[in-house]
Design a protein around this motif. Sequence first.
Motif, mmCIF file in Angstrom:
data_model
loop_
_atom_site.group_PDB
_atom_site.id
_atom_site.type_symbol
_atom_site.label_atom_id
_atom_site.label_comp_id
_atom_site.label_asym_id
_atom_site.label_seq_id
_atom_site.Cartn_x
_atom_site.Cartn_y
_atom_site.Cartn_z
ATOM 1 N N ARG A 1 35.003 36.188 32.283
ATOM 2 C CA ARG A 1 36.319 36.670 32.953
ATOM 3 C C ARG A 1 37.564 36.334 32.096
ATOM 4 N NH1 ARG A 1 36.250 37.260 39.239
ATOM 5 N NH2 ARG A 1 34.173 37.307 39.478
ATOM 6 N N HIS B 1 37.327 38.984 48.125
ATOM 7 C CA HIS B 1 36.567 40.430 47.645
ATOM 8 C C HIS B 1 35.262 40.602 47.187
ATOM 9 C CE1 HIS B 1 40.265 42.985 47.832
ATOM 10 N NE2 HIS B 1 40.720 41.924 47.473
ATOM 11 N N ILE C 1 36.348 41.567 34.233
ATOM 12 C CA ILE C 1 35.092 41.084 34.229
ATOM 13 C C ILE C 1 33.938 41.508 33.240
ATOM 14 C CG2 ILE C 1 33.181 40.216 35.897
ATOM 15 C CD1 ILE C 1 35.336 40.644 38.107
ATOM 16 N N VAL D 1 40.562 31.603 41.178
ATOM 17 C CA VAL D 1 39.447 31.789 41.833
ATOM 18 C C VAL D 1 38.633 32.998 41.620
ATOM 19 C CG1 VAL D 1 38.472 31.404 44.295
ATOM 20 C CG2 VAL D 1 40.546 30.321 43.642
ATOM 21 N N GLY D 2 37.561 32.756 41.562
ATOM 22 C CA GLY D 2 36.717 34.157 41.253
ATOM 23 C C GLY D 2 35.301 33.776 40.712
ATOM 24 N N HIS E 1 33.182 42.062 45.168
ATOM 25 C CA HIS E 1 32.635 42.118 43.698
ATOM 26 C C HIS E 1 33.561 41.075 42.874
ATOM 27 C CE1 HIS E 1 31.118 46.711 44.107
ATOM 28 N NE2 HIS E 1 30.718 45.860 44.751
ATOM 29 N N ARG E 2 34.863 41.110 42.927
ATOM 30 C CA ARG E 2 35.630 40.406 42.184
ATOM 31 C C ARG E 2 35.636 38.696 42.448
ATOM 32 N NH1 ARG E 2 40.949 42.828 42.834
ATOM 33 N NH2 ARG E 2 40.121 44.208 44.326
ATOM 34 N N ALA E 3 35.209 38.465 43.700
ATOM 35 C CA ALA E 3 35.313 37.255 44.213
ATOM 36 C C ALA E 3 36.752 36.806 44.403
ATOM 37 C CB ALA E 3 34.494 36.378 43.532
ATOM 38 N N GLN E 4 37.608 37.384 44.468
ATOM 39 C CA GLN E 4 39.286 37.254 44.345
ATOM 40 C C GLN E 4 39.646 37.099 46.001
ATOM 41 O OE1 GLN E 4 41.798 37.284 41.407
ATOM 42 N NE2 GLN E 4 39.569 36.505 40.887
ATOM 43 N N PRO E 5 40.259 36.102 46.187
ATOM 44 C CA PRO E 5 40.744 35.697 47.401
ATOM 45 C C PRO E 5 41.683 36.950 48.024
ATOM 46 C CG PRO E 5 42.031 34.384 45.844
ATOM 47 C CD PRO E 5 40.919 35.216 45.295
ATOM 48 N N MET E 6 41.291 37.356 49.183
ATOM 49 C CA MET E 6 41.775 38.481 49.782
ATOM 50 C C MET E 6 43.339 38.129 50.579
ATOM 51 S SD MET E 6 38.925 40.292 51.754
ATOM 52 C CE MET E 6 39.730 42.136 51.937
ATOM 53 N N THR F 1 41.054 45.043 38.983
ATOM 54 C CA THR F 1 39.975 44.104 38.371
ATOM 55 C C THR F 1 39.071 45.220 37.820
ATOM 56 O OG1 THR F 1 40.584 42.112 39.257
ATOM 57 C CG2 THR F 1 38.793 42.112 37.678
ATOM 58 N N LYS F 2 38.754 45.314 36.568
ATOM 59 C CA LYS F 2 37.830 46.200 36.100
ATOM 60 C C LYS F 2 36.598 45.551 35.760
ATOM 61 C CE LYS F 2 40.131 49.673 36.770
ATOM 62 N NZ LYS F 2 39.770 50.648 37.614
ATOM 63 N N PHE F 3 35.369 46.107 35.869
ATOM 64 C CA PHE F 3 34.038 45.511 35.077
ATOM 65 C C PHE F 3 33.757 46.078 33.719
ATOM 66 C CE2 PHE F 3 33.583 43.805 39.431
ATOM 67 C CZ PHE F 3 32.348 42.761 39.320
ATOM 68 N N VAL G 1 36.013 53.175 34.972
ATOM 69 C CA VAL G 1 34.982 52.236 33.998
ATOM 70 C C VAL G 1 33.650 53.162 34.110
ATOM 71 C CG1 VAL G 1 33.622 50.469 34.069
ATOM 72 C CG2 VAL G 1 35.743 50.188 34.790
ATOM 73 N N SER H 1 45.486 39.386 43.827
ATOM 74 C CA SER H 1 44.163 39.955 44.543
ATOM 75 C C SER H 1 44.150 41.316 44.523
ATOM 76 C CB SER H 1 43.759 39.339 45.877
ATOM 77 O OG SER H 1 44.707 39.864 46.625
ATOM 78 N N CYS I 1 43.180 37.930 37.573
ATOM 79 C CA CYS I 1 41.726 38.335 37.116
ATOM 80 C C CYS I 1 41.594 39.611 36.490
ATOM 81 C CB CYS I 1 40.611 38.083 37.971
ATOM 82 S SG CYS I 1 38.878 38.281 37.438
ATOM 83 N N PHE J 1 40.274 48.743 27.651
ATOM 84 C CA PHE J 1 40.902 48.156 28.913
ATOM 85 C C PHE J 1 42.294 47.523 28.726
ATOM 86 C CE2 PHE J 1 36.433 48.746 29.270
ATOM 87 C CZ PHE J 1 36.182 49.247 30.533
ATOM 88 N N ASP K 1 34.078 52.295 40.312
ATOM 89 C CA ASP K 1 35.345 52.343 39.682
ATOM 90 C C ASP K 1 35.329 53.715 38.756
ATOM 91 O OD1 ASP K 1 37.188 52.063 37.814
ATOM 92 O OD2 ASP K 1 37.132 49.780 38.222
#
Lengths: 369, 631
Positions: free
Chosen positions: A154, B509, A166, A125-126, B511-516, A226-228, B535, A222, A163, A207, B532
């Motif tokens: 992703r 979350h 991104i 999911v994401g 930004h990442r849309a990951q489930p918390m 995760t890095k952008f 980055v 979760s 994940c 990365f 970040d």
Amino acid sequence: MSKITLGNESIVGSLTPSNKKSYKVTNRIQEGKKPLYAVVFNFLDARFFDVFVTAGGNRITLYNCLGDGAISALQSYADEDKEESFYTVSWACGVNGNPYVAAGGVKGIIRVIDVNSETIHKSLVGHGDSVNEIRTQPLKPQLVITASKDESVRLWNVETGICILIFAGAGGHRYEVLSVDFHPSDIYRFASCGMDTTIKIWSMKEFWTYVEKSFTWTDDPSKFPTKFVQFPVFTASIHTNYVDCNRWFGDFILSKSVDNEILLWEPQLKENSPGEGASDVLLRYPVPMCDIWFIKFSCDLHLSSVAIGNQEGKVYVWDLKSCPPVLITKLSHNQSKSVIRQTAMSVDGSTILACCEDGTIWRWDVITK
Amino acid sequence: MPGIPLVSRETSSCSRSTEQMCHEDSRLRISEEEEIAAEESLAAYCKPVELYNIIQRRAIRNPLFLQRCLHYKIEAKHKRRIQMTVFLSGAIDAGVQTQKLFPLYILLARLVSPKPVAEYSAVYRFSRACILTGGLGVDGVSQAQANFLLPDMNRLALEAKSGSLAILFISFAGAQNSQFGIDSGKIHSGNIGGHCLWSKIPLQSLYASWQKSPNMDLGQRVDTVSLVEMQPCFIKLKSMSEEKCVSIQVPSNPLTSSSPQQVQVTISAEEVGSTEKSPYSSFSYNDISSSSLLQIIRLRTGNVVFNYRYYNNKLQKTEVTEDFSCPFCLVKCASFKGLRYHLPSTHDLLNFEFWVTEEFQAVNVSLKTETMISKVNEDDVDPKQQTFFFSSKKFRRRRQKSQVRSSRQGPHLGLGCEVLDKTDDAHSVRSEKSRIPPGKHYERIGGAESGQRVPPGTSPADVQSCGDPDYVQSIAGSTMLQFAKTRKISIERSDLRNRSLLQKRQFFHSHRAQPMALEQVLSDRDSEDEVDDDVADFEDRRMLDDFVDVTKDEKQMMHMWNSFVRKQRVLADGHIPWACEAFSRLHGPIMVRTPHLIWCWRVFMVKLWNHGLLDARTMNNCNTFLEQLQI
């Protein structure tokens, strides 16, 4: 933004079939009424080279390609969500070699199916919108990359369900991402293309520690940092319309827009200044009646030929080893009238599968003389 | 406080009525400690009084419209003037003869030309003529006296000296005037003339007699009786617009007249409008003992006693104001009734109790405890700096309401206990933290549930069963009151309940849309908005790599500064001096090792100084620090 260098005229292939090889229809399966968007052979595991998977509606089906044109259904999965419509499917592998199938579609949730245990291994999911393509890193088949309507790409670890990265933001795509592909030899590199007409080459080199970390991550997925990644290393504008399929061909790229042709071009990156560079279009493979988007081509494992369907249900098979381009053959059948969304070539190119919008799968086998 | 201070009373010395006024016996013995406490409670008056002083000072230049009107009215009421009444005192005795004189015209007239002009001996100007109709008027209305208003004695003196003002008596009745057929009613209008009887009393003589009377200026009535002789004459009346003139010609031959008639006239004069009629008004307060002063000031009508209650109404301070003045803003309210309207409307921080007896008017003042004590004593903020301090009470109340409302609608899960547990600070902080800021997370699943709020005092099982929002609201209302008693238990329970609600829903979350994970939902940490740094550093370095004409050291310097500024959130010009010192301390050891870097840093500081962002002293500090490191 790269420029097309002048002076090197690209060579356009002739539409006269050479008929080096010829194929004949050996089977036709009506899977359902819903359009089929993806068909993929398993190239990851030599034991299962004959196995292919299709995706359409809320259904994922695994088949075995037998001799004499026979096809046997192996497994079929239906998503519990009736609204789901899978657009793409890809083979992957667990760390212990278990074959996985990863599929995504309109819901944006990626289902990872463990084929051996016939269960869902992970649901990734994401993504904020539909997933348009999933590809697997052949050198590390636990890594899959997904292109989404949410303008992001992703990188996932299907084993741990993490994940990792991104690819979106300031330098990212400005519209739906339609296609992605890993570089065949450079494990850090992949290309993506989409509705913003650009093709971007990204690097994960800086990365890579996070990619490695994703394999050893034991905590909640979760919580993974995760890095952008906001900037690609290269952006090419060789098309002027939606780019819906791209594949690496060595260090070259095969890409197709909605202009009835596939281009073979060379991205010329400058070593020390990312973002800059030029692109050189080398060859053009015309594909008549192929100007709607979401028609994807496929190659055999050795990249010796490429097959693509069109709106009229015909399949063009081009030889990739010849210059100027040679059309191997044009496959047509009087009952095949529906749009062919994707083709799949077997490892050696002897079998070509075509999945159509009317829910049929056509099998063409090479005629051995 | 303004006004005349009286002794802070131990009310024993006061009369019975006073004791009645301050009904509780304040003879109570108080210890020293209590005295201090009492002092403190009296001090609670300071802030509201100070506030009202500020408001009053602001209103001096631009007073309120109502108060301005009131001021004019008071002034008009207090204008000193003489009311003069004229009537025929001997009318009844004189009988028939006098009766004949009616209707008698009485005029207050001014002599126009002292010298007789032509045939007329005198011309008088007047504005109003009073008719005395005697016992029975023609129209049945009896008018026995004529009233005139005269200016006060000082101004009257001037008039009297000039000698031009006089009271004229004119009667047509006794004269042989039939040939002209004058209709008495016509004297008011038109130019008419005729024979009549007349007489006059000069105001000068009246003034002289008033002046002699000692009580005139104290407001007492002065009666003067004088005999006037009515003489025949010929008069002519002229009326020009507002002014009316009467010309009187006394016949050269007195024989033509019949026997003159004598009439006894009583003129009584009274000065009105003076502020005080009491004989005490002229006294000063200095030489009177305070006990008798109390008696005196009660006698004066405009005096109002103010009792300021303090120390839980056990003690009071008293002061008296004059002219129905407000003790806070000194506005004269004209009457006790006016005061009664003014005080509660303008000084609503205090309670007023109005108290009227035959002897005095009193107002008991006390602080409004519920608004004041908490707010006034809450902090020692100078009201001069916080002028709008007091209005905040209302805002607070409103905000509380809206909080309750929003908590019913919105997904603020922790609010239920937050609104109600103002006193329990430790907990409210905790619940604040566990609350989900709505901007930070979004929810995809169970959006319909967001309308549901947990009413305090219901068990989790109840919560799950009642989906109807109305039902929830009604429960919330009824359990409000008992909540105070069962606070402690409810806190724990509501905490649990919030938890269970958070557990039911999936959060992501941003930004990442990951489930918390639930753990993350309930944790204090929320790093979603943070940059970040890895980055950002990477991208900064890549951006700097694009520069062709910059050396490696310069690039490193730029990168160090960029990442420092980003991490420390150096945003404003004013942050720069601090940033330079901190940067020198942080990266000093690295820079000392590579002299190129240190020079880059110095050049950069000079640049900052050039732009006026860095002061020389700070730059010196940085450089001395770096020099110390170099040694």
